[in-house]
Design a protein around this motif. Structure first.
Motif, PDB file in Angstrom:
ATOM      1  N   PRO A 134     -60.109  16.526  -7.962  1.00 14.43           N
ATOM      2  CA  PRO A 134     -60.833  17.722  -8.445  1.00 14.43           C
ATOM      3  C   PRO A 134     -61.421  18.726  -7.607  1.00 14.43           C
ATOM      4  N   ASN A 135     -61.864  19.738  -7.981  1.00 16.93           N
ATOM      5  CA  ASN A 135     -62.476  20.776  -6.948  1.00 16.93           C
ATOM      6  C   ASN A 135     -63.564  20.307  -6.419  1.00 16.93           C
ATOM      7  N   ASP A 173     -68.400  21.642 -18.663  1.00 18.84           N
ATOM      8  CA  ASP A 173     -67.386  22.433 -18.310  1.00 18.84           C
ATOM      9  C   ASP A 173     -66.431  21.694 -17.094  1.00 18.84           C
ATOM     10  N   ILE A 174     -67.427  21.486 -15.877  1.00 17.28           N
ATOM     11  CA  ILE A 174     -66.993  20.871 -14.519  1.00 17.28           C
ATOM     12  C   ILE A 174     -66.467  19.634 -14.766  1.00 17.28           C
ATOM     13  N   MET A 175     -67.085  18.700 -15.609  1.00 18.98           N
ATOM     14  CA  MET A 175     -66.748  17.400 -15.947  1.00 18.98           C
ATOM     15  C   MET A 175     -65.350  17.417 -16.416  1.00 18.98           C
ATOM     16  N   HIS A 176     -65.097  18.464 -17.462  1.00 22.98           N
ATOM     17  CA  HIS A 176     -63.941  18.748 -18.347  1.00 22.98           C
ATOM     18  C   HIS A 176     -62.742  19.078 -17.156  1.00 22.98           C
ATOM     19  N   GLU A 177     -62.988  19.870 -16.320  1.00 25.79           N
ATOM     20  CA  GLU A 177     -62.153  20.204 -15.270  1.00 25.79           C
ATOM     21  C   GLU A 177     -61.765  19.053 -14.490  1.00 25.79           C
ATOM     22  N   GLN A 178     -62.702  18.164 -13.922  1.00 27.45           N
ATOM     23  CA  GLN A 178     -62.415  16.909 -13.186  1.00 27.45           C
ATOM     24  C   GLN A 178     -61.389  16.122 -13.973  1.00 27.45           C
ATOM     25  N   LEU A 179     -61.869  15.910 -15.508  1.00 32.32           N
ATOM     26  CA  LEU A 179     -60.801  15.103 -16.202  1.00 32.32           C
ATOM     27  C   LEU A 179     -59.394  15.688 -16.237  1.00 32.32           C
TER      28      LEU A 179
END
Length: 697
Positions: free
Chosen positions: A109-110, A94-100
């Protein structure tokens, strides 16, 4: 061409890889993990890491690198999987998706989320395998030990003392030119030559084989790339300054390979499982047979086809007005018939481009069900049916959020707790079914559960508490529709999942905005079935042309049930000036279109009108029209974009004679009729005394 031109392709492919990763993680059996699934998860992370490094997305690269290292231990059996570890892996995804998404929107990214997930993954590695994961570093090309002496020498060379020989196999000239331009962005191209069968590019600079492959694989298949390390001699480098191809070092005496310079050592890809588990060549051929096309381009083609259909309708209208006995008219008629068939076939072919399987929607819900069930402490089995059923892409994107809310609502309010189910004689594991199928010109999407079902009395009590106008004589269907009222909720307490009384009204409004409707069937103690009925596409629809006065309107054919001639004995006047028509023991509200839309010169005697029985929002109505013209295919034009929102009208179209016809909104017309009455603008049905007085509640 700048390397940034490949950003969109990277984002799309990374999205697909993350989706595949999530699917494999959800399907993973922690007690007996499938090595192929673990390898697939690792391959996805590895590919994303390579692309992120190539494009300079450092935060995504570092996150994926640490995650990839942990996955490597898992697939080697050095890390014992548990359910909580899989949850952490899903969180990392999920965090990788947010970074993408952040990089897609040109944002940073956060940092807090990045540091948190990296710390969590490092902690797992320390506790489970007693190691600290290596920090990401720029990978250097690995080399195969073909000749040990030359291999060791090449590995010790600095970037200035060696170059990479990139061989392109079976690549056409256009792609070769593009790839050479991209390699120039990564380093300095010293020479390039060859033919379509094998084209070699000598590249110097501090660039890794992974970086090269990550860029290349957006254009050609991995099997079409060979990367070798070649030692550069002083005079060889100097000769390239005058534009001559750089000579490649002679091979050591103990190695002879005429096709490839003997000093070159192919990059070692064997140890990496993602390479050994590559798709079969057959799959690679299938992938190369497809192309990525912008949705805007497809929409443009659809609009042009729509205009073509309108032009064809105009020509057809002109031809039909000609004298049948005129010379050559028969040939013209035949030509028009052929044009009509071809135009319809072209329209269906173009529309099929926008159609994508419901699997794209359903694939999101295993994660939704897993997370929601975990929060609620429930055990749920998700079953999907009809994943190959196709729907227009624009509708697929818009149906996801309403469907997610219905699923979460079903899990929270529908399925009981495991102990409660067991006490009722039900299996502890509740069942949730997502299904899709075609029916006529519509698609039916259902959310079914085997839970407690809806309590009619409880719904009515809550409705009265909220001040809604309800009665005990309401049908079950109307009572179930109460859950879509704004602010309506039967939850005993507010949770993270539901209970605030928001959402269901938005669900209904969004589905209506797509030209669809929501129907609910429920039986107390047995479960609930929520059905969404949608048109297959919003671009072109089959309609029924009707005449009211001098105006032509279009009714969506999917809403039309039947038509009949009203008899005086079947018409009833109700309190509040409402009029109903009795059709087979059912009393249907009458909507006189000429009264609601203020159409002049229309037929006012209902027995001389035609009653078209239509359905909208699960209810049936009788619409009074002057004449039925016939069925035709119409191109939908958005009225709000070109004019403004018109009550009772959903869109517009252009007829064969060039005039504009309004596409009617069934439920909107009924609401408009009620609103006019409540506002004091009397909808005067002619001679109310003409109808029988009905003693109906």
């Amino acid at each position: 061409m700048d390397i940034a031109d490949f950003f969109d392709t990277f984002f799309e492919e990374a999205e697909e890889l993350l989706a595949d990763m999530e699917q494999h993680l959800l399907e993973l059996d922690v007690d007996d993990p499938d090595s192929e699934q673990l390898n697939a998860i690792f391959r996805a992370a590895h590919s994303i890491k390579g692309g992120a490094g190539t494009f300079g997305f450092s935060v995504l690269q570092k996150t994926t690198h640490i995650f990839e290292n942990l996955l490597d231990h898992a697939r080697k059996g050095e890390l014992t999987l548990r359910a909580d570890l899989v949850d952490t892996f899903l969180e990392a995804k999920d965090i990788m998706h947010e970074q993408l998404d952040a990089y897609r929107n040109e944002e940073e990214p956060n940092q807090e989320a990045y540091e948190r997930i990296c710390q969590t993954l490092q902690q797992i590695a320390l506790e489970e395998i007693g190691q600290t994961l290596d920090a990401p570093a720029a990978p250097a090309p690995t080399v195969e030990k073909k000749a040990s002496a030359s291999a060791e020498a090449a590995e010790s060379l600095s970037p200035s003392e060696r170059h990479l020989l990139v061989a392109l196999l079976n690549v056409n000239e256009k792609d070769r030119t593009l790839l050479v331009e991209e390699l120039e962005q990564l380093g300095e191209v010293k020479s390039h030559s060859g033919d379509e069968k094998r084209y070699e590019v000598a590249l110097t600079g501090d660039v890794s084989a992974d970086d090269i492959e990550a860029v290349m694989c957006f254009i050609i298949e991995p099997e079409q790339i060979e990367i070798s390390v070649v030692e550069v001699e002083e005079d060889a480098t100097a000769s390239s300054d005058v534009g001559a191809p750089a000579p490649i070092a002679e091979a050591p005496a103990d190695v002879a390979e005429p096709a490839v310079p003997a000093a070159a050592k192919p990059v070692d890809k064997a140890p990496s499982p993602e390479k050994s588990a590559k798709p079969a060549p057959k799959k690679a051929v299938a992938e190369s047979a497809s192309i990525r096309v912008s949705v805007d381009k497809v929409d443009q083609i659809i609009n042009l086809v729509g205009e073509l259909i309108i032009t064809q309708s105009m020509l057809d209208q002109t031809v039909s007005d000609l004298d049948d006995q005129s010379v050559g008219n028969s040939s013209l008629q035949n030509g028009m018939s052929l044009l009509q068939r071809n135009a319809r076939d072209l329209q269906e072919a173009v529309m099929s481009i926008r159609m994508i399987p419901m699997e794209f929607v359903f694939s999101r819900f295993p994660r939704v069900v897993r997370d929601t069930a975990g929060k609620l402490g429930k055990e749920i089995e998700l079953i999907t049916e009809g994943k190959s059923t196709e729907l227009d892409k624009s509708l697929v994107e818009r149906i996801t959020d309403p469907l997610t809310h219905l699923v979460r609502n079903s899990l929270d309010h529908g399925v009981e707790m495991p102990d409660e189910r067991e006490a009722l004689g039900k299996p502890r594991v509740g069942k949730l079914v997502l299904s899709a199928r075609h029916q006529g010109g519509n698609i039916l999407i259902e959310v079914r559960d085997d839970g407690a079902g809806m309590d009619r009395d409880r719904l009515l009590a809550k409705a009265r508490e909220n001040g809604l106008n309800v009665s005990d004589n309401m049908s079950d269907e109307d009572v179930f529709q109460l859950i879509f009222a704004p602010g309506f909720s039967t939850a005993k307490e507010v949770t993270d999942v539901s209970g605030r009384g928001v959402g269901m009204d938005v669900v209904k409004r969004n589905i209506q905005g797509m030209g669809g409707r929501v129907e609910i069937q429920s039986k107390k103690g047995e479960g609930t079935n929520t059905r969404i009925v949608l048109p297959l596409t919003l671009a072109i629809l089959d309609g029924m042309s009707i005449k009211v006065g001098s105006e032509t309107f279009i009714l969506p054919l999917s809403t039309v049930l039947e038509s009949l001639q009203p008899a005086k004995g079947d018409m009833y006047a109700m309190a509040g000036d409402d009029v109903v028509l009795k059709v087979r023991d059912e009393y249907l509200p009458v909507i006189a279109i000429h009264e609601v839309l203020d159409v002049e010169n229309a037929i006012t005697d209902p027995t001389k009108s035609i009653a078209v029985i239509v359905q909208g929002e699960g209810r049936r109505y009788a619409m009074l029209v002057d004449e039925l013209i016939g069925q035709q295919q119409v191109v939908v034009k958005n009225l709000e974009d070109n004019y403004r929102k018109v009550p009772g009208v959903s869109a517009a179209t252009i007829l064969g004679d060039g005039s504009v016809a309004l596409i009617l909104d069934i439920t909107g017309l009924h609401r408009l009729s009620r609103a006019k009455k409540e506002a004091g603008k009397q909808v005067n049905y002619p001679h109310l005394s003409y109808y029988q007085e009905a003693e109906l509640s």
